[in-house]
Design an enzyme around this catalytic site. Structure first.
Site, PDB file in Angstrom:
ATOM      1  N   SER A  17       0.809  -1.231   0.000  1.00  0.00           N
ATOM      2  CA  SER A  17       0.000   0.000   0.000  1.00  0.00           C
ATOM      3  C   SER A  17       0.833   1.267   0.000  1.00  0.00           C
ATOM      4  O   SER A  17       0.310   2.351  -0.198  1.00  0.00           O
ATOM      5  CB  SER A  17      -0.941   0.013   1.210  1.00  0.00           C
ATOM      6  OG  SER A  17      -0.188   0.190   2.385  1.00  0.00           O
ATOM      7  N   ASN A  94       7.267  -8.224  -0.122  1.00  0.00           N
ATOM      8  CA  ASN A  94       7.829  -6.879   0.048  1.00  0.00           C
ATOM      9  C   ASN A  94       7.723  -6.358   1.480  1.00  0.00           C
ATOM     10  O   ASN A  94       8.552  -5.552   1.895  1.00  0.00           O
ATOM     11  CB  ASN A  94       7.111  -5.936  -0.942  1.00  0.00           C
ATOM     12  CG  ASN A  94       7.274  -4.493  -0.557  1.00  0.00           C
ATOM     13  OD1 ASN A  94       8.284  -3.871  -0.875  1.00  0.00           O
ATOM     14  ND2 ASN A  94       6.301  -3.927   0.156  1.00  0.00           N
ATOM     15  N   SER A 146      17.684  -6.798   0.571  1.00  0.00           N
ATOM     16  CA  SER A 146      18.289  -5.469   0.747  1.00  0.00           C
ATOM     17  C   SER A 146      19.781  -5.585   0.525  1.00  0.00           C
ATOM     18  O   SER A 146      20.378  -6.640   0.781  1.00  0.00           O
ATOM     19  CB  SER A 146      18.040  -4.971   2.169  1.00  0.00           C
ATOM     20  OG  SER A 146      18.895  -3.882   2.453  1.00  0.00           O
ATOM     21  N   ASN A 153      25.341  -4.038   7.922  1.00  0.00           N
ATOM     22  CA  ASN A 153      25.197  -2.593   8.180  1.00  0.00           C
ATOM     23  C   ASN A 153      25.186  -2.350   9.681  1.00  0.00           C
ATOM     24  O   ASN A 153      24.527  -3.077  10.429  1.00  0.00           O
ATOM     25  CB  ASN A 153      23.889  -2.072   7.562  1.00  0.00           C
ATOM     26  CG  ASN A 153      23.911  -0.568   7.383  1.00  0.00           C
ATOM     27  OD1 ASN A 153      24.982   0.037   7.241  1.00  0.00           O
ATOM     28  ND2 ASN A 153      22.751   0.041   7.380  1.00  0.00           N
ATOM     29  N   TYR A 159      18.021  -7.047  10.864  1.00  0.00           N
ATOM     30  CA  TYR A 159      17.554  -6.766   9.495  1.00  0.00           C
ATOM     31  C   TYR A 159      18.493  -7.401   8.463  1.00  0.00           C
ATOM     32  O   TYR A 159      18.046  -8.052   7.515  1.00  0.00           O
ATOM     33  CB  TYR A 159      17.500  -5.247   9.328  1.00  0.00           C
ATOM     34  CG  TYR A 159      16.922  -4.753   8.026  1.00  0.00           C
ATOM     35  CD1 TYR A 159      15.540  -4.668   7.834  1.00  0.00           C
ATOM     36  CD2 TYR A 159      17.755  -4.330   6.989  1.00  0.00           C
ATOM     37  CE1 TYR A 159      15.009  -4.183   6.649  1.00  0.00           C
ATOM     38  CE2 TYR A 159      17.235  -3.840   5.801  1.00  0.00           C
ATOM     39  CZ  TYR A 159      15.866  -3.769   5.636  1.00  0.00           C
ATOM     40  OH  TYR A 159      15.343  -3.288   4.460  1.00  0.00           O
ATOM     41  N   ALA A 161      20.544  -9.916   8.886  1.00  0.00           N
ATOM     42  CA  ALA A 161      20.458 -11.385   8.968  1.00  0.00           C
ATOM     43  C   ALA A 161      19.202 -11.879   8.245  1.00  0.00           C
ATOM     44  O   ALA A 161      19.242 -12.870   7.499  1.00  0.00           O
ATOM     45  CB  ALA A 161      20.448 -11.831  10.427  1.00  0.00           C
ATOM     46  N   ILE A 192      16.330   3.733  -0.590  1.00  0.00           N
ATOM     47  CA  ILE A 192      15.208   4.184  -1.426  1.00  0.00           C
ATOM     48  C   ILE A 192      14.362   5.170  -0.614  1.00  0.00           C
ATOM     49  O   ILE A 192      14.185   4.988   0.601  1.00  0.00           O
ATOM     50  CB  ILE A 192      14.331   2.971  -1.858  1.00  0.00           C
ATOM     51  CG1 ILE A 192      15.199   1.828  -2.441  1.00  0.00           C
ATOM     52  CG2 ILE A 192      13.249   3.406  -2.843  1.00  0.00           C
ATOM     53  CD1 ILE A 192      16.004   2.158  -3.684  1.00  0.00           C
TER      54      ILE A 192
END
Ligand SMILES: NC(=O)c1ccc[n+]([C@@H]2O[C@H](COP(=O)([O-])OP(=O)(O)OC[C@H]3O[C@@H](n4cnc5c(N)ncnc54)[C@H](O)[C@@H]3O)[C@@H](O)[C@H]2O)c1
Length: 251
Positions: A17, A94, A146, A153, A159, A161, A192
């Site tokens: 959305s 996503n 990603s 990072n 995130y 992993a 992004i």
């Protein structure tokens, strides 16, 4: 209208959305696809708003309230899409969240929440759609990973992993279903311009832009165009691939 490339195709975009997912679902609907947006309760109004901006394509966007971190909800949503639209041609995993902290400060809850949505979620969704795709001998699956799943990072152990795990999941499912007309690929965006990056400290964004050879954030629609390419019938010989889209931040 029959000439639109995704005419007659039906698929799912989780977290579709807003942000990258919003750009993907709008693009596919504009190209004739019927898109089931799976999202949290707060995403319902956004999905309606997205549809209201799509004029002729609006009736092809449908919202299903679904927490992708819960397998039973994923199964129910897939059953509802099949019941209402008769088929599932594509799945875009996503939906994703961040809970950033260094490992020393990261709580177990923060670790588990991110793994649940960003890695278990795609596994649950793939498991839920696979039988329907196998029956028809056709399917397109794209997982939004990603760049940090490859590079790591600072402050994003959970995130990174999960996104690295998603690449392993992509390649494994790709091997398992390749003979059955189903392709499975991953897209690994850099930074992004979405609500997710807007929640980052300004200095972190400025530093990310400074380290990006193109010297800018990416646009959700640029990611959507790549995903759309991988969902096309013509992309049938691409599977198990990971596509970077990061302005050169990582090569
Ligand atoms: N923005 C970036 O810079 C960037 C970079 C690389 C990868 N990504 C990945 O791209 C994807 C989309 O990112 P974005 O920036 O558009 O994010 P966003 O935060 O703008 O949108 C994410 C969407 O997912 C939904 N969502 C979250 N948890 C969910 C759950 N449990 N069940 C169902 N829906 C849920 C949210 O409500 C939201 O609508 C994510 O997987 C993200 O990790 C983003």
């Amino acid at each position: 209208m029959d000439s639109l490339p995704f005419h007659g195709r039906v698929g799912i975009v989780t977290g579709g959305s807003r942000g990258i997912g919003g750009a993907i679902s709008s693009l596919l609907a504009k190209e004739g696809g019927t898109v089931a947006i799976l999202g949290l309760p707060e995403d319902r109004a956004r999905a309606q708003h997205l549809a209201s901006r799509l004029n002729g394509a609006a009736p092809r966007l449908h919202f299903y309230e679904t927490d992708v971190g819960i397998y039973e909800r994923c199964r129910e949503a897939v059953a509802a899409v099949l019941e209402e639209h008769g088929r599932i041609d594509f799945l875009v995993n996503n939906a994703g969240i961040t809970r950033d902290h260094t490992v020393r400060k990261m709580t177990i809850d923060e670790w588990e929440a991110v793994l649940q949505v960003n890695l278990s979620g795609p596994f649950f969704m793939i498991k839920a759609v696979l039988d329907a795709m196998l029956e028809r001998g056709y399917g397109r699956i794209v997982n939004i990973s990603s760049v940090v799943g490859v590079s790591g990072n600072f402050g994003q152990a959970n995130y990174a992993a999960a996104k690295a795990g998603l690449i392993g999941l992509t390649k494994t499912v790709a091997r398992e279903v390749a003979k059955r007309g189903i392709t499975v690929n991953a897209v690994a965006p850099g930074f992004i311009d979405t609500d997710m990056t807007k929640s980052m400290p300004v200095q972190a964004i400025e530093s990310a832009i400074a380290q990006t050879p193109e010297q800018r954030l990416g646009k959700p629609d640029e990611v959507a165009q790549l995903v759309r390419f991988l969902l096309d019938d013509k992309a049938g010989y691409i599977t198990g691939a990971v596509y970077n889209i990061n302005g050169g931040w990582y090569m």
